[in-house]
Structure formats: structure tokens, C-alpha cells
Design a protein around this motif. Structure first.
Motif, mmCIF file in Angstrom:
data_model
loop_
_atom_site.group_PDB
_atom_site.id
_atom_site.type_symbol
_atom_site.label_atom_id
_atom_site.label_comp_id
_atom_site.label_asym_id
_atom_site.label_seq_id
_atom_site.Cartn_x
_atom_site.Cartn_y
_atom_site.Cartn_z
ATOM 1 N N GLY A 1 -20.419 9.219 37.402
ATOM 2 C CA GLY A 1 -21.918 9.325 37.152
ATOM 3 C C GLY A 1 -22.837 8.206 37.556
ATOM 4 N N SER A 2 -23.958 8.158 37.068
ATOM 5 C CA SER A 2 -24.846 7.201 37.542
ATOM 6 C C SER A 2 -25.459 6.499 36.472
ATOM 7 C CB SER A 2 -26.183 8.107 38.253
ATOM 8 O OG SER A 2 -25.624 8.971 39.211
ATOM 9 N N VAL B 1 -20.710 4.950 30.975
ATOM 10 C CA VAL B 1 -20.818 5.956 31.674
ATOM 11 C C VAL B 1 -19.425 6.654 31.997
ATOM 12 C CG1 VAL B 1 -21.113 4.537 33.696
ATOM 13 C CG2 VAL B 1 -22.108 6.827 33.934
ATOM 14 N N GLN B 2 -19.720 7.989 32.402
ATOM 15 C CA GLN B 2 -18.266 8.454 32.994
ATOM 16 C C GLN B 2 -18.049 8.211 34.410
ATOM 17 O OE1 GLN B 2 -18.338 12.702 31.700
ATOM 18 N NE2 GLN B 2 -17.881 12.208 29.658
ATOM 19 N N THR C 1 -24.469 4.979 41.755
ATOM 20 C CA THR C 1 -24.001 6.412 41.744
ATOM 21 C C THR C 1 -22.510 6.480 41.998
ATOM 22 O OG1 THR C 1 -24.314 6.552 44.020
ATOM 23 C CG2 THR C 1 -26.109 6.964 42.720
ATOM 24 N N SER C 2 -22.088 7.580 41.606
ATOM 25 C CA SER C 2 -20.583 7.893 42.039
ATOM 26 C C SER C 2 -19.695 6.656 41.467
ATOM 27 C CB SER C 2 -20.231 8.075 43.229
ATOM 28 O OG SER C 2 -20.850 9.199 43.939
ATOM 29 N N VAL D 1 -17.255 2.146 32.801
ATOM 30 C CA VAL D 1 -17.084 3.370 33.241
ATOM 31 C C VAL D 1 -15.768 4.060 32.675
ATOM 32 C CG1 VAL D 1 -16.693 4.913 35.568
ATOM 33 C CG2 VAL D 1 -18.076 2.682 35.366
ATOM 34 N N SER E 1 -14.079 7.776 30.840
ATOM 35 C CA SER E 1 -14.102 9.070 30.275
ATOM 36 C C SER E 1 -13.657 9.096 28.645
ATOM 37 C CB SER E 1 -13.361 10.026 31.082
ATOM 38 O OG SER E 1 -11.946 9.620 31.112
#
Length: 118
Positions: free
Chosen positions: A16-17, A12-13, A86-87, A116, A118
Motif C-alpha cells: 500500500g501507500s 497500512v497493508q 509506496t509499495s 505495515v 496485513s
């Protein structure tokens, strides 16, 4: 069949969630209601640490690092509990383990990996 089966880990970026899920297929409903459920994480090269707990008494507690970002919940009719993330941040990257504990047992899921990046 395992006592706990966790799932939902993914790439997940940042920002994101993600929702992690833990099923307790062999647990009878009355036992489920009287059990404390938790999520732990273990980052590479580090000790396993507590993230969040949902007590049988109805309270929830969180590690300072996830307060306001993660939410633990349970669905007694489905015999599942969840961690809504989240976040998310790169430092949340870890293998997440679900845990079910009472005076009679202490069960662990097999772990689900969250990355996590990108």
C-alpha cells in the motif's frame, strides 16, 4: 508551538501507500527555502536512521532500502514537506521523524508511527 509537527502515520497493508507530512508553522518563508529537510525512521529496538533528504539546493537523496518506493518533496508556500511511501513492506514499520537542519538549527518532529501489516 513546536517547530516541526509531523503527521500521517497509520496502519497500512503491504504493497500500500501512505503520505507523511511535516509542518513548520513557525518558520519564515526565507528560512524554509534555505533549510535541508529529512525524514528518519526508528524501528523498535534499533537506532534512528536516515530515510530521505531534500536539500535547500534542490537535490534529493534516499537510503538504498527505499529508493524507487519513497519520494520526499516540499511545498514552500505551505511550509510543509512530505514523504510519499509506496509499495510499503513490513520492514518499513517504524516511527518516522521529520528533521529540519541549517547552519543555525536542528529541529525534530515528535514522530509519527507507521505499521505495515496485513
Amino acid at each position: 508551538q513546536a517547530q516541526l509537527v509531523d503527521s500521517g502515520g497509520d496502519l497500512v497493508q503491504p504493497g500500500g501507500s501512505l503520505r507523511l507530512s511535516c509542518a513548520a508553522p513557525r518558520m519564515i518563508s526565507s528560512t524554509f527555502l534555505g533549510t535541508d529537510f529529512s525524514w528518519y525512521l526508528q524501528a523498535p529496538g534499533k537506532e534512528r536512521e536516515l530515510v530521505a533528504t531534500s536539500s535547500s539546493g534542490g537535490t534529493s537523496d534516499y537510503a538504498d532500502s527505499v529508493k524507487g518506493r519513497f519520494t520526499i518533496s516540499r511545498n514552500s508556500s505551505r511550509k510543509r514537506f512530505y514523504l510519499d511511501m509506496t509499495s510499503v513492506k513490513p520492514e518499513d514499520t517504524a516511527v518516522y521523524f521529520c528533521n529540519a537542519r541549517s547552519s543555525n538549527f536542528n529541529y525534530w518532529g515528535q514522530g509519527t508511527s507507521v505499521t505495515v501489516s496485513s
